[in-house]
Design a protein around this motif. Structure first.
Motif, mmCIF file in Angstrom:
data_model
loop_
_atom_site.group_PDB
_atom_site.id
_atom_site.type_symbol
_atom_site.label_atom_id
_atom_site.label_comp_id
_atom_site.label_asym_id
_atom_site.label_seq_id
_atom_site.Cartn_x
_atom_site.Cartn_y
_atom_site.Cartn_z
ATOM 1 N N LYS A 82 -4.523 -6.389 1.805
ATOM 2 C CA LYS A 82 -4.501 -7.807 1.424
ATOM 3 C C LYS A 82 -4.420 -8.649 2.698
ATOM 4 C CE LYS A 82 -4.173 -6.666 -2.970
ATOM 5 N NZ LYS A 82 -5.266 -6.920 -3.908
ATOM 6 N N PRO A 83 -5.569 -9.148 3.174
ATOM 7 C CA PRO A 83 -5.573 -9.841 4.468
ATOM 8 C C PRO A 83 -5.269 -11.330 4.368
ATOM 9 C CG PRO A 83 -7.800 -9.578 3.661
ATOM 10 C CD PRO A 83 -6.908 -9.004 2.605
ATOM 11 N N GLY A 84 -4.723 -11.862 5.459
ATOM 12 C CA GLY A 84 -4.449 -13.293 5.533
ATOM 13 C C GLY A 84 -3.014 -13.593 5.116
ATOM 14 N N ILE A 85 -2.536 -14.747 5.544
ATOM 15 C CA ILE A 85 -1.142 -15.116 5.286
ATOM 16 C C ILE A 85 -0.863 -15.245 3.787
ATOM 17 C CG2 ILE A 85 0.554 -16.979 5.570
ATOM 18 C CD1 ILE A 85 -0.481 -17.400 8.397
ATOM 19 N N GLY A 86 -1.774 -15.896 3.066
ATOM 20 C CA GLY A 86 -1.565 -16.094 1.625
ATOM 21 C C GLY A 86 -1.478 -14.778 0.870
ATOM 22 N N GLU A 87 -2.427 -13.878 1.156
ATOM 23 C CA GLU A 87 -2.470 -12.593 0.435
ATOM 24 C C GLU A 87 -1.315 -11.675 0.836
ATOM 25 O OE1 GLU A 87 -4.721 -11.857 -2.161
ATOM 26 O OE2 GLU A 87 -4.796 -14.005 -1.821
ATOM 27 N N THR A 88 -0.944 -11.688 2.129
ATOM 28 C CA THR A 88 0.183 -10.863 2.585
ATOM 29 C C THR A 88 1.466 -11.322 1.893
ATOM 30 O OG1 THR A 88 -0.894 -10.560 4.730
ATOM 31 C CG2 THR A 88 1.458 -10.084 4.633
ATOM 32 N N THR A 89 1.616 -12.638 1.754
ATOM 33 C CA THR A 89 2.792 -13.177 1.057
ATOM 34 C C THR A 89 2.832 -12.659 -0.374
ATOM 35 O OG1 THR A 89 2.597 -15.180 2.403
ATOM 36 C CG2 THR A 89 4.031 -15.310 0.486
ATOM 37 N N ARG A 90 1.680 -12.659 -1.044
ATOM 38 C CA ARG A 90 1.612 -12.172 -2.433
ATOM 39 C C ARG A 90 2.033 -10.705 -2.535
ATOM 40 N NH1 ARG A 90 -4.048 -14.304 -5.031
ATOM 41 N NH2 ARG A 90 -3.356 -16.363 -5.649
ATOM 42 N N VAL A 91 1.571 -9.885 -1.570
ATOM 43 C CA VAL A 91 1.948 -8.464 -1.579
ATOM 44 C C VAL A 91 3.471 -8.337 -1.514
ATOM 45 C CG1 VAL A 91 1.915 -6.307 -0.240
ATOM 46 C CG2 VAL A 91 -0.179 -7.592 -0.553
ATOM 47 N N LEU A 92 4.071 -9.133 -0.635
ATOM 48 C CA LEU A 92 5.520 -9.053 -0.443
ATOM 49 C C LEU A 92 6.291 -9.607 -1.641
ATOM 50 C CD1 LEU A 92 5.522 -10.084 3.301
ATOM 51 C CD2 LEU A 92 6.344 -7.891 2.432
ATOM 52 N N LEU A 93 5.690 -10.562 -2.356
ATOM 53 C CA LEU A 93 6.385 -11.168 -3.487
ATOM 54 C C LEU A 93 6.189 -10.401 -4.788
ATOM 55 C CD1 LEU A 93 5.801 -15.021 -2.994
ATOM 56 C CD2 LEU A 93 7.829 -13.707 -2.458
ATOM 57 N N ARG A 94 5.033 -9.717 -4.948
ATOM 58 C CA ARG A 94 4.820 -9.140 -6.279
ATOM 59 C C ARG A 94 4.147 -7.774 -6.326
ATOM 60 N NH1 ARG A 94 0.914 -14.075 -7.703
ATOM 61 N NH2 ARG A 94 -1.092 -13.152 -7.265
ATOM 62 N N ARG A 95 4.027 -7.102 -5.186
ATOM 63 C CA ARG A 95 3.541 -5.720 -5.199
ATOM 64 C C ARG A 95 4.573 -4.851 -4.485
ATOM 65 N NH1 ARG A 95 -2.132 -5.324 -6.250
ATOM 66 N NH2 ARG A 95 -1.729 -3.094 -6.454
ATOM 67 N N LEU A 96 4.265 -3.543 -4.354
ATOM 68 C CA LEU A 96 5.128 -2.654 -3.569
ATOM 69 C C LEU A 96 4.467 -2.501 -2.209
ATOM 70 C CD1 LEU A 96 6.344 0.373 -5.709
ATOM 71 C CD2 LEU A 96 7.690 -1.520 -4.828
ATOM 72 N N PRO A 97 4.973 -3.169 -1.175
ATOM 73 C CA PRO A 97 4.312 -3.109 0.126
ATOM 74 C C PRO A 97 4.647 -1.820 0.888
ATOM 75 C CG PRO A 97 6.017 -4.819 0.076
ATOM 76 C CD PRO A 97 6.128 -4.045 -1.195
ATOM 77 N N ASP A 98 3.652 -1.296 1.594
ATOM 78 C CA ASP A 98 3.858 -0.124 2.446
ATOM 79 C C ASP A 98 4.237 -0.583 3.857
ATOM 80 O OD1 ASP A 98 3.529 2.782 3.042
ATOM 81 O OD2 ASP A 98 2.026 1.992 4.427
ATOM 82 N N ARG A 99 3.464 -1.563 4.371
ATOM 83 C CA ARG A 99 3.730 -2.118 5.701
ATOM 84 C C ARG A 99 2.957 -3.429 5.833
ATOM 85 N NH1 ARG A 99 1.684 2.580 9.153
ATOM 86 N NH2 ARG A 99 1.869 3.694 7.194
ATOM 87 N N VAL A 100 3.284 -4.171 6.879
ATOM 88 C CA VAL A 100 2.547 -5.398 7.174
ATOM 89 C C VAL A 100 2.051 -5.301 8.612
ATOM 90 C CG1 VAL A 100 2.797 -7.889 7.596
ATOM 91 C CG2 VAL A 100 3.708 -6.889 5.500
ATOM 92 N N LEU A 101 0.755 -5.582 8.810
ATOM 93 C CA LEU A 101 0.175 -5.620 10.147
ATOM 94 C C LEU A 101 0.121 -7.083 10.596
ATOM 95 C CD1 LEU A 101 -2.902 -3.240 9.572
ATOM 96 C CD2 LEU A 101 -0.551 -2.619 10.172
ATOM 97 N N VAL A 102 0.500 -7.345 11.839
ATOM 98 C CA VAL A 102 0.460 -8.719 12.350
ATOM 99 C C VAL A 102 -0.317 -8.740 13.667
ATOM 100 C CG1 VAL A 102 2.641 -9.361 11.249
ATOM 101 C CG2 VAL A 102 2.684 -8.510 13.590
ATOM 102 N N ASP A 103 -0.982 -9.873 13.942
ATOM 103 C CA ASP A 103 -1.734 -9.955 15.201
ATOM 104 C C ASP A 103 -0.781 -10.010 16.393
ATOM 105 O OD1 ASP A 103 -0.781 -12.535 14.799
ATOM 106 O OD2 ASP A 103 -2.703 -13.535 15.106
ATOM 107 N N SER A 104 0.409 -10.599 16.169
ATOM 108 C CA SER A 104 1.423 -10.635 17.230
ATOM 109 C C SER A 104 2.787 -10.865 16.594
ATOM 110 C CB SER A 104 1.118 -11.773 18.210
ATOM 111 O OG SER A 104 2.278 -12.090 18.951
#
Length: 372
Positions: free
Chosen positions: A312-334
């Motif tokens: 789930k790429p992008g700030i909006g979609e990453t937020t959704r993963v963290l709010l309503r899915r089971l996240p494995d990890r988050v990749l960040v550019d920095s």
């Protein structure tokens, strides 16, 4: 206009959500009392073993005080920037369609953005456009009854679809297919152009910016989207002439910031000058290249991910993963990226590992945990 559109008259919608009906009318069936939320683990297992996400609702994340403080801070800091992007996308919508149109936002991330576009065009152009919020679901398509209702009530008007942002462009593709299916069924052509505030995936031609920045309404769930849940489609709950469904979280009324969000951004419109929202410079660079989607193939291979829908790429979609899915990890550019404060806070809160991945097209990517 094609007579087929009128052989299936759609009843009037019931009031829904906490926005002023002058801002938006939700074409959704209220499912309160008909559906209970499913915990994240059970929901994820059902989705990954063939169940459809639109048949269940996640339990809404209750933000901590720190997280809510960050929402207020972001709203304050980014109000001018968001207002400018709203102005740019609104001017482009008007240029593309002319004044006889209906704004149709995709519930629920599209709803606050649709309201802002409606308010901008009213304030700056004196245009009071109808605005509806309707359901679109990956794998199920668009709510045809909602489209029929709009066409039956606004004959001859052009529909402009609106959403909040793009990720990999999945909904852009669902909308394109849904419009093709609608034409085949009703011999009526809808324009599948999707106008968004931010297009970091380079998936649409009508946008306010391509920067992957935090739109404050992406931080929260229903409390910033009219107290409406994500949309549901189940044939046991939705009749032939009924709209797709959603829950109306009236019990969260005390913590509602939906109106605060649109009011805060709208106040900025007065200060916007035409040169702030000129879009000629964007038009030169408005090519739809899908560069965001292309960049995900490497991530898919590197992390052994079976299904690209788990990325789930992008700030909006990453937020959704963290709010309503089971996240494995988050990749960040920095790790130092100041746009990602709320992402870092959510990861800390939920114990989700964060990895620096410097070749991202986006600011960040959320990866859904694969349950074998």
């Amino acid at each position: 206009m094609n007579h087929k559109l009128f052989t299936h008259p759609i009843p009037e919608p019931e009031p829904m959500g906490c926005y002023n009906p002058k801002d938006v009318v939700f074409l959704l069936k209220n499912l309160n009392g008909l559906l209970t939320e499913t915990d994240l683990q059970t929901r994820e297992q059902k989705i990954q073993s063939g169940g459809h996400y639109s048949e269940m609702l996640p339990i809404e994340y209750e933000p901590t005080k720190d997280y809510l403080d960050l929402f207020y801070q972001t709203l304050h800091e980014s109000a001018t920037k968001v207002a400018k992007a709203v102005g740019i996308v609104s001017e482009r919508i008007l240029q593309n369609n002319g004044p006889k149109m209906v704004l149709v936002s995709l519930a629920r991330a599209g709803t606050p953005i649709g309201i802002l576009i409606k308010r901008y065009l009213l304030e700056k152009k004196g245009l009071d456009l109808p605005h509806y919020s309707i359901s679109i679901i990956r794998g199920r398509g668009i709510d045809e009854n909602a489209i029929l209702y709009i066409l039956q009530n606004h004959r001859g008007a052009k529909i402009q679809f609106v959403d909040g942002w793009t990720g990999k462009g999945a909904i852009t593709e669902v909308l394109r297919q849904a419009c093709a299916d609608f034409k085949a069924k009703y011999q009526f052509e809808l324009d599948s152009d999707l106008a968004v505030l931010a297009d970091p995936g380079h998936c649409v031609k009508t946008f306010g910016t391509r920067e992957d920045f935090l739109i404050p309404s992406a931080c929260l769930n229903s409390t910033v989207s009219g107290l409406v849940s994500r949309t549901v489609f189940r044939t046991d709950l939705i009749g032939d002439k009924e709209f797709h469904g959603a829950r109306f979280y009236e019990e969260l009324l005390k913590g509602e910031v939906s109106n605060l969000f649109v009011d805060t951004i709208s106040k900025e419109f007065k200060e916007l000058k035409l040169q702030d929202v000129k879009f000629q410079n964007i038009d030169d660079n408005a090519e739809v290249s899908w560069q965001g989607l292309k960049s995900l193939t490497t991530i898919k291979e590197k992390y052994g991910i079976n299904d690209i829908n788990f990325i789930k790429p992008g700030i909006g979609e990453t937020t959704r993963v963290l709010l309503r899915r089971l996240p494995d990890r988050v990749l960040v550019d920095s790790i130092e990226n100041t746009k990602l404060k709320h992402i870092m806070l959510l990861c800390k809160d939920k114990g989700v590992p964060v990895e620096e991945y410097p070749y991202l097209t986006y600011s960040c990517c959320g990866i859904v945990k694969q349950i074998s």
